[in-house]
Motif scaffolding. Structure first.
Motif: not given
Length: 746
Positions: A375-399
């Motif tokens: 459920s937490i991963l679902v919330a993470l995926a739903q919050s991302v869109h094409d206007l989300t800065p990649p620098d903010a999502v890159a640490p989450v991908i590495r984690k």
């Protein structure tokens, strides 16, 4: 005189006589009215004294109030003030009588709906009787539904919504208690007041949700009431408000207020054990038809607009949600924090908002041992869109890669991590670097099927969206050919060329041209004018209609030189516009939109034509890309929301967990499989018994033994043999019985 005394002492008889001839029995009524006023004064001082007689007089006056409107003009105010001021001291029977008689006065149009609801709303949170509470709730819902049955009653709706806003807002200044422990308040009085405010807010949210589900209220004001409840300090109210936005938008309750669904299996079982009669068959068939009709209405209907799209100021709403989630993290349980994350992520995905602190907050919950991590991963995926800065999502991908995708965890964990990374990268492809992507794609060589499927899906995604990040041998033929021709994805924050055409519009133009050639008439000419918009009009407020009628039409000169065509950013929000039309050379641009106003029916026809063209490509061997495109078009047609942002932003836990072993089927799935296997067969039952055999025969001895009297069986050899059986024989038979039962279960 004796008869007069008898009439005045028998209130039901006097009530009947007054309804027949009010003028002749006015003196008798005035006598009872004076008697009522005297008892009412005594009743205020001592509610227990003459309570039964007081209830009889109230019921009598309520029935005949329409016959004497001048004399009983203050009677509704007496009942409402008595309920509101002395509700705690009244007996349960008196409360119920007063409420029922107020409803009777409303049904007789003695009082208005607003006057009735102003009395019922304050006493609803204070009612402890389940029967009375259910009666008040049904009365409120039915009264509002009746008032809005033919047309919207804006005056009543505004008054009720104002009352509901007040019920929610009265407890907003309290302390946030949370659901992990109770925060002790200063004194009992404050505690009682907070409990009353929470009950008020809870009932306001419940009633608003019911009115929304029944499609009585579908405006932004009802959504604002529930959105205010999302910030209520009481966790119960907050949770109920959040679930309003998390529920399925297409789900709708039936018109039955009881909310009970018919159990078809129970109906058939009751029919089997009861006596077989024709009237019983007709009653059961009627109930089955009702159940099928309700099920059909549930599956076919959908709400007008999703509640998320009607939020006022979504950015502020999302930021307040994040502040609550971050500030009161220690007071909320994990389940409550997860629903807060899900609502926040849905608002961010639906409106393309940026709450950058959310990605820093959610990192601490990204661990494979974390409870409810899907459920937490679902919330993470739903919050991302094409206007989300990649620098903010890159640490989450590495984690995610560090915690989920490594040899030290199970295959299901690796598959879940790869699927979560894929869903995030689908919305923002620039959030991962080349080296990490190459390492993740290598998991397609694993031995586990779920891991292979997850890695291949990630590889296929980047072959479509950004093949330059893949190694040359992993790009595939189509992606390599596209890169060799110079096609490159745009970097983050860049937009493409100016939109010049509507996707697939040439298909619609050719279709209309064929119709003109066949019929010999002009399709665009229509004497009725608004007939082409029939069934597609959106409901508007009365004020908007009056304004549009007063403004009228504006005459515009047909001058091509005055047109100013620009590709500025102000025109970037045009709907259904793309750069590459379907199956049409890029040099051809349709001019249909400049000569005809496209109606919703035209767009529906355009969608059908695109589906037909895509189906032809698939039949001619178009490949996997054409199949996926056809599936997307068909899904959009079923949902009637081809441009709905919500469809692409919502993710389920099955998308994160990926394909797994087949789960155990439930009863409905097993019966569906059985019915599917019976297709094309004439007989489904066994031939055991004379009714199912090809050649009729008598029943077997075993069937006859079932109907024998018990006294005849007691002296049989089989029964005596059981009595003489040894313990060893009994154990052996019991073991055989247990083994057969195990085989039957499997």
């Amino acid at each position: 005189m004796g008869r007069g005394i008898l009439i005045t002492s028998n209130l039901p008889q006097l009530q009947n006589l007054i309804k027949r001839d009010p003028t002749a029995y006015k003196e008798e009524f005035l006598q009872q009215w004076n008697h009522y006023n005297s008892i009412r004064q005594i009743f205020k001082i001592n509610p227990d004294e003459q309570a039964h007689h007081f209830r009889e007089l109230v019921a009598f006056i309520s029935q005949v109030a329409t016959c004497y409107p001048i004399e009983t003009i203050d009677f509704p105010h007496h009942l409402s003030s008595l309920l509101l001021e002395s509700y705690g001291t009244l007996s349960p029977d008196t409360r119920k009588t007063l409420v029922q008689n107020l409803v009777t006065l409303r049904n007789k149009d003695v009082i208005s709906s607003i006057e009735l609801l102003k009395c019922l709303f304050p006493i609803l949170p204070r009612t402890t009787s389940p029967t009375l509470r259910s009666f008040i709730r049904k009365t409120i819902l039915s009264d509002i539904r009746t008032a809005n049955l033919r047309s919207k009653n804006h005056k009543l709706n505004r008054a009720v919504q104002t009352m509901l806003f007040g019920m929610v807002g009265r407890g907003m200044d309290g302390d946030v208690v949370g659901d992990k422990g109770n925060l002790r308040l200063s004194n009992n009085q404050t505690n009682d007041r907070a409990a009353h405010n929470s009950e008020e807010a809870m009932w306001a949210v419940i009633l608003t949700k019911e009115l929304w589900r029944k499609r009585i209220w579908t405006d932004a004001k009802s959504v604002s009431i529930v959105s205010l409840g999302c910030f209520h300090p009481v966790t119960k109210v907050q949770s109920a408000s959040i679930h309003f936005f998390l529920e399925n938008e297409g789900k709708e309750d039936s018109d039955d207020d009881s909310g009970e669904e018919l159990n078809i299996r129970a109906l058939h079982h009751r029919r089997d054990i009861n006596k077989k009669t024709r009237s019983g068959d007709k009653k059961m068939q009627k109930k089955l038809n009702t159940a099928k009709k309700k099920l059909h209405n549930k599956t076919d209907t959908s709400t007008n607009f999703p509640a998320l799209q009607l939020l006022n100021d979504p950015q502020t709403f999302a930021e307040k949600l994040y502040d609550i989630l971050n500030h009161y993290d220690k007071r909320f349980s994990l389940d409550h924090k997860i629903i807060l994350m899900q609502l926040l992520s849905r608002v961010m995905g639906a409106h393309k908002l940026c709450v950058l602190g959310f990605y820093t907050y959610i990192v601490k919950y990204l661990a494979h041992r974390q409870l409810r991590v899907p459920s937490i991963l679902v919330a993470l995926a739903q919050s991302v869109h094409d206007l989300t800065p990649p620098d903010a999502v890159a640490p989450v991908i590495r984690k995610l890669a560090q915690e989920f995708v490594h040899p030290g965890v199970g295959s299901e964990v690796i598959a879940a991590g790869l699927n979560a990374i894929r869903e995030v990268c689908r919305r923002q492809p620039w959030s991962i670097d080349d080296d990490l992507l190459g390492d993740l794609v290598e998991y397609r060589k694993s031995r586990d099927k779920t891991v292979i499927a997850a890695a291949r899906s990630l590889l296929q995604l980047y072959r479509e969206v950004n093949p330059g990040m893949l190694r040359k041998r992993e790009r595939g033929k189509d992606a390599s050919m596209g890169l060799s021709s110079g096609a490159q994805p745009l970097p983050f924050g860049h937009s493409g060329e100016a939109m010049v055409d509507i996707e697939g519009l040439t298909l619609l133009e050719d279709h209309l041209q064929r119709l003109r050639d066949e019929d010999g008439v002009t399709i665009y000419e229509n004497d009725e004018g608004d007939a082409i918009w029939e069934g597609w009009d959106v409901e508007s407020d009365a004020t908007d209609e009056s304004e549009s009628e007063s403004e009228g039409w504006i005459n515009v000169e047909d001058n091509d030189d005055a047109l100013n065509i620009t590709d500025s950013e102000d025109e970037s929000d045009k709907p259904l516009v793309t750069q590459n039309p379907d199956n049409v050379p890029e040099s051809r641009v349709s001019m249909l939109a400049t000569t005809k106003i496209l109606t919703p029916a035209d767009f529906a026809l355009l969608n059908d034509l695109r589906i037909q063209a895509a189906r032809k490509i698939v039949e001619n061997g178009g490949g996997s890309h054409a199949k996926r495109k056809l599936a997307t078009l068909e899904i959009n047609k079923k949902s009637h929301q081809p441009n709905q942002l919500l469809g692409d932003s919502f993710v389920s836990e099955n998308d994160i967990l990926g394909p797994r072993k087949k789960a155990k089927s439930n009863y409905a799935e097993r019966m569906a499989s059985i019915q599917k296997g019976r297709e094309g067969r004439e007989k489904y039952k066994s031939n055991k018994g004379k009714m199912n055999k090809d050649t009729p025969s008598s029943s077997t001895n075993r069937e006859k033994a079932r109907n024998k009297p018990i006294m005849m069986i007691l002296s049989s050899g089989a029964v005596k043999g059981k009595k003489r059986a040894s313990l060893r024989e009994k154990q052996r038979k019991l073991r055989v019985h247990i083994e057969k039962a195990k085989k039957a279960r499997h």
